[in-house]
Design a protein around this motif. Structure first.
Motif, PDB file in Angstrom:
ATOM      1  N   HIS A 299       0.831  -1.207   0.000  1.00 16.26           N
ATOM      2  CA  HIS A 299       0.000   0.000   0.000  1.00 16.26           C
ATOM      3  C   HIS A 299       0.870   1.265   0.000  1.00 16.26           C
ATOM      4  O   HIS A 299       0.634   2.189  -0.770  1.00 16.26           O
ATOM      5  CB  HIS A 299      -0.933  -0.010   1.214  1.00 16.26           C
ATOM      6  CG  HIS A 299      -1.768   1.220   1.325  1.00 16.26           C
ATOM      7  ND1 HIS A 299      -2.818   1.484   0.481  1.00 16.26           N
ATOM      8  CD2 HIS A 299      -1.688   2.271   2.176  1.00 16.26           C
ATOM      9  CE1 HIS A 299      -3.350   2.648   0.798  1.00 16.26           C
ATOM     10  NE2 HIS A 299      -2.689   3.148   1.836  1.00 16.26           N
ATOM     11  N   LEU A 300       1.867   1.280   0.864  1.00 15.00           N
ATOM     12  CA  LEU A 300       2.755   2.440   0.925  1.00 15.00           C
ATOM     13  C   LEU A 300       3.539   2.613  -0.377  1.00 15.00           C
ATOM     14  O   LEU A 300       3.786   3.735  -0.816  1.00 15.00           O
ATOM     15  CB  LEU A 300       3.705   2.315   2.112  1.00 15.00           C
ATOM     16  CG  LEU A 300       3.052   2.417   3.487  1.00 15.00           C
ATOM     17  CD1 LEU A 300       4.069   2.120   4.580  1.00 15.00           C
ATOM     18  CD2 LEU A 300       2.420   3.779   3.694  1.00 15.00           C
TER      19      LEU A 300
ATOM     20  N   GLY B  19       2.540   1.854  -3.373  1.00 17.32           N
ATOM     21  CA  GLY B  19       1.644   2.424  -4.374  1.00 17.32           C
ATOM     22  C   GLY B  19       1.581   3.938  -4.285  1.00 17.32           C
ATOM     23  O   GLY B  19       1.508   4.635  -5.300  1.00 17.32           O
ATOM     24  N   ARG B  20       1.634   4.452  -3.078  1.00 13.77           N
ATOM     25  CA  ARG B  20       1.608   5.900  -2.890  1.00 13.77           C
ATOM     26  C   ARG B  20       2.980   6.521  -3.167  1.00 13.77           C
ATOM     27  O   ARG B  20       3.081   7.587  -3.765  1.00 13.77           O
ATOM     28  CB  ARG B  20       1.170   6.239  -1.480  1.00 13.77           C
ATOM     29  CG  ARG B  20      -0.265   5.856  -1.212  1.00 13.77           C
ATOM     30  CD  ARG B  20      -0.641   6.193   0.232  1.00 13.77           C
ATOM     31  NE  ARG B  20      -2.036   5.972   0.469  1.00 13.77           N
ATOM     32  CZ  ARG B  20      -2.987   6.882   0.261  1.00 13.77           C
ATOM     33  NH1 ARG B  20      -2.678   8.074  -0.175  1.00 13.77           N
ATOM     34  NH2 ARG B  20      -4.239   6.593   0.505  1.00 13.77           N
ATOM     35  N   ALA B  21       4.042   5.871  -2.726  1.00 13.70           N
ATOM     36  CA  ALA B  21       5.383   6.442  -2.838  1.00 13.70           C
ATOM     37  C   ALA B  21       5.915   6.425  -4.263  1.00 13.70           C
ATOM     38  O   ALA B  21       6.655   7.337  -4.658  1.00 13.70           O
ATOM     39  CB  ALA B  21       6.344   5.699  -1.913  1.00 13.70           C
TER      40      ALA B  21
ATOM     41  N   THR C 185       6.637  -3.936  -0.553  1.00 19.33           N
ATOM     42  CA  THR C 185       6.998  -2.738  -1.305  1.00 19.33           C
ATOM     43  C   THR C 185       7.758  -3.120  -2.568  1.00 19.33           C
ATOM     44  O   THR C 185       7.531  -2.560  -3.645  1.00 19.33           O
ATOM     45  CB  THR C 185       7.860  -1.805  -0.425  1.00 19.33           C
ATOM     46  OG1 THR C 185       7.142  -1.507   0.772  1.00 19.33           O
ATOM     47  CG2 THR C 185       8.207  -0.525  -1.142  1.00 19.33           C
TER      48      THR C 185
END
Length: 176
Positions: free
Chosen positions: A63-64, A66-68, A114
């Protein structure tokens, strides 16, 4: 199949990252299960419960990522992801206790989750719509090979450690 696709650096990089990340995660599950149920003395249910944080770590890492990736790009996400995985895997390597194993694998899985997103994004970022399916297939094939290669390699390394007496071997076969 257009074999020239296999010569593109982003496709090879993404496929290789997926292979390595999957090899590490699946072999950690495999070996971790033996450590928890053998020397750790936990039953199958307790072992499954101890792996719940590992699953949560994988999801949070993905999830992180995808944002980063949108803000930083896949390379600046993949490198810290692999470093996080290395730190996480070093924890149970230094201390074979249940807490160290659970915490270490949870940290490692966040990095590997990640890495999964970074691998897929790297490989597919410059693929044309006509190449996206094949590129995705290559990355997913490397995902499967990662598990198939990682488990025997890590098991072979762990087996030599067990044979040398560094880790108590679980009783696999009943004695007569």
């Amino acid at each position: 199949m257009d074999l020239a696709l296999l010569t593109r650096r982003p496709v090879l990089t993404g496929a290789f990252l997926m292979l390595v990340a999957t090899a590490l995660l699946i072999s950690s599950f495999f070996l971790g299960s033996f450590c928890l149920q053998g020397p750790g003395g936990h039953g199958p249910l307790a072992t499954r419960l101890l792996f719940l944080p590992v699953a949560v770590g994988t999801v949070l890492g993905a999830h992180l990522a995808g944002r980063a990736i949108g803000a930083l790009g896949p390379r600046l996400v993949a490198v810290p992801a692999l470093l996080t995985a290395a730190v996480g895997l070093a924890i149970p390597a230094a201390d074979t206790g249940t807490v160290a194993l659970s915490v270490g694998l949870s940290v490692a899985s966040a990095g590997l989750g990640t890495g999964f997103v970074a691998a897929t994004t790297t490989a597919l970022a410059h693929a044309s719509p006509g190449e996206a399916g094949l590129t995705s297939g290559i990355v997913n094939t490397c995902h499967e090979f990662g598990g198939a290669i990682g488990v025997p390699v890590v098991s072979g390394i762990a087996g030599s450690s067990i044979a040398a007496g560094h880790l108590a071997a679980p009783d696999v076969l009943p004695t007569r």
